[in-house]
Design a protein around this motif. Structure first.
Motif, PDB file in Angstrom:
ATOM      1  N   SER A 148       0.836  -1.204   0.000  1.00  9.45           N
ATOM      2  CA  SER A 148       0.000   0.000   0.000  1.00  9.45           C
ATOM      3  C   SER A 148       0.866   1.247   0.000  1.00  9.45           C
ATOM      4  CB  SER A 148      -0.922   0.011   1.224  1.00  9.45           C
ATOM      5  OG  SER A 148      -1.860  -1.017   1.137  1.00  9.45           O
ATOM      6  N   GLY A 149       1.950   1.226   0.772  1.00  8.63           N
ATOM      7  CA  GLY A 149       2.873   2.358   0.782  1.00  8.63           C
ATOM      8  C   GLY A 149       3.519   2.573  -0.571  1.00  8.63           C
ATOM      9  N   LEU A 150       3.886   1.483  -1.224  1.00  6.36           N
ATOM     10  CA  LEU A 150       4.436   1.579  -2.575  1.00  6.36           C
ATOM     11  C   LEU A 150       3.382   2.116  -3.538  1.00  6.36           C
ATOM     12  CD1 LEU A 150       6.486  -1.715  -2.865  1.00  6.36           C
ATOM     13  CD2 LEU A 150       7.401   0.596  -3.059  1.00  6.36           C
ATOM     14  N   TRP A 151       2.169   1.608  -3.431  1.00  9.10           N
ATOM     15  CA  TRP A 151       1.108   2.016  -4.338  1.00  9.10           C
ATOM     16  C   TRP A 151       0.843   3.520  -4.234  1.00  9.10           C
ATOM     17  CZ3 TRP A 151      -1.062   1.255  -8.631  1.00  9.10           C
ATOM     18  CH2 TRP A 151      -2.272   1.851  -8.940  1.00  9.10           C
ATOM     19  N   ARG A 152       0.838   4.049  -3.020  1.00 13.00           N
ATOM     20  CA  ARG A 152       0.625   5.493  -2.850  1.00 13.00           C
ATOM     21  C   ARG A 152       1.684   6.288  -3.604  1.00 13.00           C
ATOM     22  NH1 ARG A 152      -0.913   3.702   2.141  1.00 13.00           N
ATOM     23  NH2 ARG A 152       1.101   4.105   3.099  1.00 13.00           N
ATOM     24  N   ARG A 153       2.895   5.769  -3.686  1.00 18.24           N
ATOM     25  CA  ARG A 153       3.952   6.461  -4.426  1.00 18.24           C
ATOM     26  C   ARG A 153       3.779   6.313  -5.942  1.00 18.24           C
ATOM     27  NH1 ARG A 153       6.095   5.384   0.380  1.00 18.24           N
ATOM     28  NH2 ARG A 153       7.783   6.677   1.196  1.00 18.24           N
ATOM     29  N   PHE A 154       3.223   5.175  -6.381  1.00 19.66           N
ATOM     30  CA  PHE A 154       3.110   4.904  -7.806  1.00 19.66           C
ATOM     31  C   PHE A 154       1.826   5.463  -8.414  1.00 19.66           C
ATOM     32  CE2 PHE A 154       5.602   0.709  -7.146  1.00 19.66           C
ATOM     33  CZ  PHE A 154       6.765   1.428  -7.014  1.00 19.66           C
ATOM     34  N   SER A 155       0.755   5.437  -7.669  1.00 21.69           N
ATOM     35  CA  SER A 155      -0.563   5.762  -8.192  1.00 21.69           C
ATOM     36  C   SER A 155      -0.615   7.156  -8.804  1.00 21.69           C
ATOM     37  CB  SER A 155      -1.583   5.647  -7.060  1.00 21.69           C
ATOM     38  OG  SER A 155      -2.852   6.015  -7.508  1.00 21.69           O
ATOM     39  N   ASN A 156      -0.931   7.183 -10.094  1.00 24.62           N
ATOM     40  CA  ASN A 156      -1.110   8.439 -10.841  1.00 24.62           C
ATOM     41  C   ASN A 156       0.103   9.359 -10.801  1.00 24.62           C
ATOM     42  OD1 ASN A 156      -3.740   7.701 -11.523  1.00 24.62           O
ATOM     43  ND2 ASN A 156      -4.479   8.446  -9.555  1.00 24.62           N
ATOM     44  N   ARG A 157       1.273   8.821 -10.535  1.00 29.18           N
ATOM     45  CA  ARG A 157       2.456   9.670 -10.447  1.00 29.18           C
ATOM     46  C   ARG A 157       3.620   9.151 -11.279  1.00 29.18           C
ATOM     47  NH1 ARG A 157       1.193   9.285  -4.678  1.00 29.18           N
ATOM     48  NH2 ARG A 157      -0.105  11.049  -4.188  1.00 29.18           N
ATOM     49  N   VAL A 158       3.396   8.197 -12.124  1.00 23.52           N
ATOM     50  CA  VAL A 158       4.472   7.662 -12.945  1.00 23.52           C
ATOM     51  C   VAL A 158       4.161   7.982 -14.400  1.00 23.52           C
ATOM     52  CG1 VAL A 158       5.733   5.604 -13.645  1.00 23.52           C
ATOM     53  CG2 VAL A 158       4.934   5.820 -11.291  1.00 23.52           C
ATOM     54  N   TYR A 159       4.940   8.878 -14.962  1.00 22.70           N
ATOM     55  CA  TYR A 159       4.751   9.277 -16.349  1.00 22.70           C
ATOM     56  C   TYR A 159       6.004   8.913 -17.126  1.00 22.70           C
ATOM     57  CZ  TYR A 159       1.122  11.971 -14.093  1.00 22.70           C
ATOM     58  OH  TYR A 159       0.040  12.331 -13.349  1.00 22.70           O
ATOM     59  N   ALA A 160       5.829   8.240 -18.241  1.00 21.49           N
ATOM     60  CA  ALA A 160       6.982   7.833 -19.041  1.00 21.49           C
ATOM     61  C   ALA A 160       6.556   7.665 -20.486  1.00 21.49           C
ATOM     62  CB  ALA A 160       7.565   6.528 -18.508  1.00 21.49           C
ATOM     63  N   ARG A 161       7.505   7.854 -21.377  1.00 25.65           N
ATOM     64  CA  ARG A 161       7.238   7.667 -22.798  1.00 25.65           C
ATOM     65  C   ARG A 161       7.857   6.384 -23.326  1.00 25.65           C
ATOM     66  NH1 ARG A 161       6.739  13.268 -25.714  1.00 25.65           N
ATOM     67  NH2 ARG A 161       5.890  14.436 -23.989  1.00 25.65           N
ATOM     68  N   SER A 162       8.581   5.674 -22.477  1.00 19.84           N
ATOM     69  CA  SER A 162       9.198   4.417 -22.894  1.00 19.84           C
ATOM     70  C   SER A 162       9.226   3.468 -21.701  1.00 19.84           C
ATOM     71  CB  SER A 162      10.632   4.654 -23.381  1.00 19.84           C
ATOM     72  OG  SER A 162      11.458   5.006 -22.286  1.00 19.84           O
TER      73      SER A 162
END
Length: 149
Positions: free
Chosen positions: A111-125
């Motif tokens: 859950s702690g990891l998910w809070r960091r990843f959720s809607n906050r990871v933007y990448a083009r590759s």
């Protein structure tokens, strides 16, 4: 956008469909620190990740959810990776509550990891995505070690 890098449709634990990748992590239970992680297409079975994660250790106990069920995987982990897979559904007798508590701690880390990843990871590759995720895992580990807040 990441079709050519392997993004696929998959189903999450709640039965909802998603498009992209799944991150799998091996977490050291006492410290809640992420030891290793891997990123797989959304349609890959969790059992494939279990084998890869188990190969990165010298053996031990894998506390897993139902995505890691199956006698073939259980035998492979034990014989090839010197790893014992334990799941809450394995036994409803004595020790079940200890397994459930340990799983609850692991889910808290996810859950702690998910809070960091959720809607906050933007990448083009794929490489950009993976690098962003690794930086978030690093921050998570530094936070667990009380080095950053």
């Amino acid at each position: 956008m990441l079709d050519e890098d392997g993004a696929k449709f998959g189903v999450d634990a709640s039965g909802d469909w998603f498009y992209g990748f799944k991150i799998h992590a091996l977490i050291h239970q006492p410290t809640q620190v992420v030891i290793t992680a891997m990123l797989l297409p959304g349609n890959r079975r969790d059992q494939i990740a279990a084998r890869g994660l188990a190969r990165s250790t010298g053996g031990g106990v894998l506390l897993a959810d139902e995505g890691y069920r199956g006698e073939e995987l259980f035998d492979w982990l034990y014989d090839q990776a010197q790893t014992l897979r334990v799941m809450p559904s394995d036994d409803s007798g004595e020790g079940h509550s200890a397994i459930s508590r340990a799983r609850q701690q692991a889910e808290s880390s996810f859950s702690g990891l998910w809070r960091r990843f959720s809607n906050r990871v933007y990448a083009r590759s794929w490489h950009g995505l993976w690098t962003s995720l690794l930086l978030k895992v690093l921050h998570f580990n530094l936070d667990r070690a009380d080095i950053v807040s």
